[in-house]
Design an enzyme around this catalytic site. Structure first.
Site, mmCIF file in Angstrom:
data_model
loop_
_atom_site.group_PDB
_atom_site.id
_atom_site.type_symbol
_atom_site.label_atom_id
_atom_site.label_comp_id
_atom_site.label_asym_id
_atom_site.label_seq_id
_atom_site.Cartn_x
_atom_site.Cartn_y
_atom_site.Cartn_z
ATOM 1 C CE1 TYR A 183 -67.400 -58.109 -11.476
ATOM 2 C CE2 TYR A 183 -68.404 -59.851 -10.174
ATOM 3 C CZ TYR A 183 -68.462 -58.591 -10.724
ATOM 4 O OH TYR A 183 -69.560 -57.815 -10.531
ATOM 5 C CD GLU A 191 -68.109 -54.617 -10.584
ATOM 6 O OE1 GLU A 191 -68.947 -55.293 -11.206
ATOM 7 O OE2 GLU A 191 -67.680 -53.525 -10.996
#
Ligand code: ADP
Ligand code: MG
Length: 411
Positions: free
Chosen positions: A133, A221
């Site tokens: 991530y 993101e």
């Protein structure tokens, strides 16, 4: 402003962020043709909506109500297929695109009503060795852009933060120096990388930072960021939001706006220069000034009810804007009562009263309406409301107004 995954990837590609080859398509045939152009033997067909969690999502038209409810909670569902599908031929790409286009995808982030898929993104299949991530956003407490990463790729960062906060690694970027290579290496080592992947990752984060600054982004993101079998680093998913106040200098990004994805009330409010944000409660609020709007929402909550929206008609709104604001509030089916709370400073109370009366006459009044006016021409305003013979409950103080509307909706 938000954009779709394929649009975020178009932006990131310009800044040198490594990506798989991919193309958007709005028909099954276009999707198959895209797969042929991309080449290779494995493709992923991805539903494009302004929400994440598509892989675990399910289509309303295709599975049971119980399965949809589980998908809306973000749970794994055995029944049916999600919004991200692996395919091995262009015929299969066509079939999977046909199966998703025009259908309603429900994910943890869409809410139970889901979102219609109007575009799919066909992307070359990736040889995934590891999913990580990575995100970038402004840390207001440090006045610096922060890059945040974790080894728990695919998982939402909120869940990681709750379950295993130590797994989240952060670096802050000095605005003068920029993103420094040593920061990338530190992050890479913290995430357990080694060999040439470290330098690929460092270049990746540097490119992401250039994209962040260059587009006036507020958030990027990448979940998952993937380390491939060959040790390369690739953005497999991408979410970007941009600073609305800076859009005037990014015409190319403004063109990416997808009005289907936006709340119709918020769109109309934009056209009338009203600040409107839809919320989850049942009391519609029409207020002037952001501060007064906030305190109106606070007092509604204090009285045990929930506001249905934040709406600031601004300091100098005219009759038409007041009427538009009223239409926007009443068109929200969740609204069971309306509280108008206006301080007439620049804007006079009689103008507000005329606007409210005109709007009630135009759209009708199906729910209780409490109006509290204070300030310039308040007596004329109150008189106009009383003479209108409309079912309006007047109030003199904010406290009284809040009591009246909360009682009227039975809260
Ligand atoms: P969402 O976050 O909305 O579920 P993602 O783009 O993150 O959508 O895709 C979900 C998962 O699907 C990823 O975590 C990854 O495992 C897989 N995936 C996505 N794109 C590809 C691709 N091009 N090749 C292989 N697998 C992919
Ligand atoms: Mg994702």
């Amino acid at each position: 402003m938000k954009v779709h995954e394929f649009q975020a990837k178009q932006v990131l590609r310009k800044y040198g962020v490594p990506l798989q080859a991919g193309e958007p398509a709005t028909t099954p045939d276009e999707a198959a043709a895209a797969a042929d152009r991309i080449g290779g033997a494995v493709w992923v067909v991805k539903a494009q909506i302004h929400a994440g969690g598509r892989g675990l999502g399910r289509f309303k038209e295709q599975v049971s109500e119980a399965a949809i409810a589980a998908a809306a909670r973000g749970e794994r569902v055995d029944e049916g297929k999600g919004g991200v599908r692996l395919t091995r031929s262009s015929d299969e790409v066509r079939a999977q695109a046909a199966d998703m286009l025009g259908q309603t995808l429900v994910t943890k982030q869409t809410g139970a009503e889901g979102k219609t898929v109007r575009t799919v993104f066909v992307e070359a299949g990736c040889d995934i060795a590891k999913e990580l991530y990575l995100s970038m956003l402004l840390d207001r407490s440090k006045n610096q852009v922060m890059a945040m990463a974790s080894t728990a790729g695919g998982m939402s960062i909120e869940d990681v933060a709750a379950e295993n906060p130590d797994a989240i690694k952060k670096v802050w970027v000095d605005p003068v120096v920029g993103f420094a290579a040593y920061q990338g290496r530190k992050l890479a080592f913290d995430l357990g990388m080694s060999g040439k992947t470290v330098s690929h990752f460092t270049k990746f984060v540097a490119a992401l930072y250039r994209a962040y600054l260059g587009t006036d982004a507020t958030m990027i993101e990448i979940n998952p960021l993937v380390i491939t079998g060959a040790g390369d680093v690739v953005a497999l998913d991408a979410k970007m939001t941009f600073d609305d106040s800076a859009l005037f200098r990014h015409k190319d990004i403004v063109e990416m706006r997808d009005e289907h994805e936006e709340d119709p009330g918020e769109l109309e409010a934009g056209e009338w220069d009203l600040s409107y944000v839809k919320l989850d409660g049942n009391i519609g609020c029409m207020v002037n000034g952001a501060g007064l709007a906030m305190s109106t929402m606070d007092i509604i909550k204090l009285k045990g009810a929930e506001p249905a929206n934040f709406l600031d008609v601004g300091g100098g709104a005219g009759k038409e804007q007041v009427a538009a604001a009223f239409r926007i509030i009443t068109s929200d089916p969740a609204v069971q009562g309306i509280l108008v709370n206006i301080f007439g400073g620049i804007m006079k109370c009689d103008v507000i009263a005329e606007g409210v009366i005109a709007a009630v006459k135009e759209v009708g009044l199906q729910v209780p309406l409490v109006v509290r006016l204070e300030g310039t021409n308040v007596e004329i305003g109150k008189q106009l409301l009383a003479e209108s013979k409309l079912a309006i409950t007047p109030a003199s103080t904010l406290d009284e107004a809040a009591d009246a509307i909360v009682a009227a909706v039975g809260g």
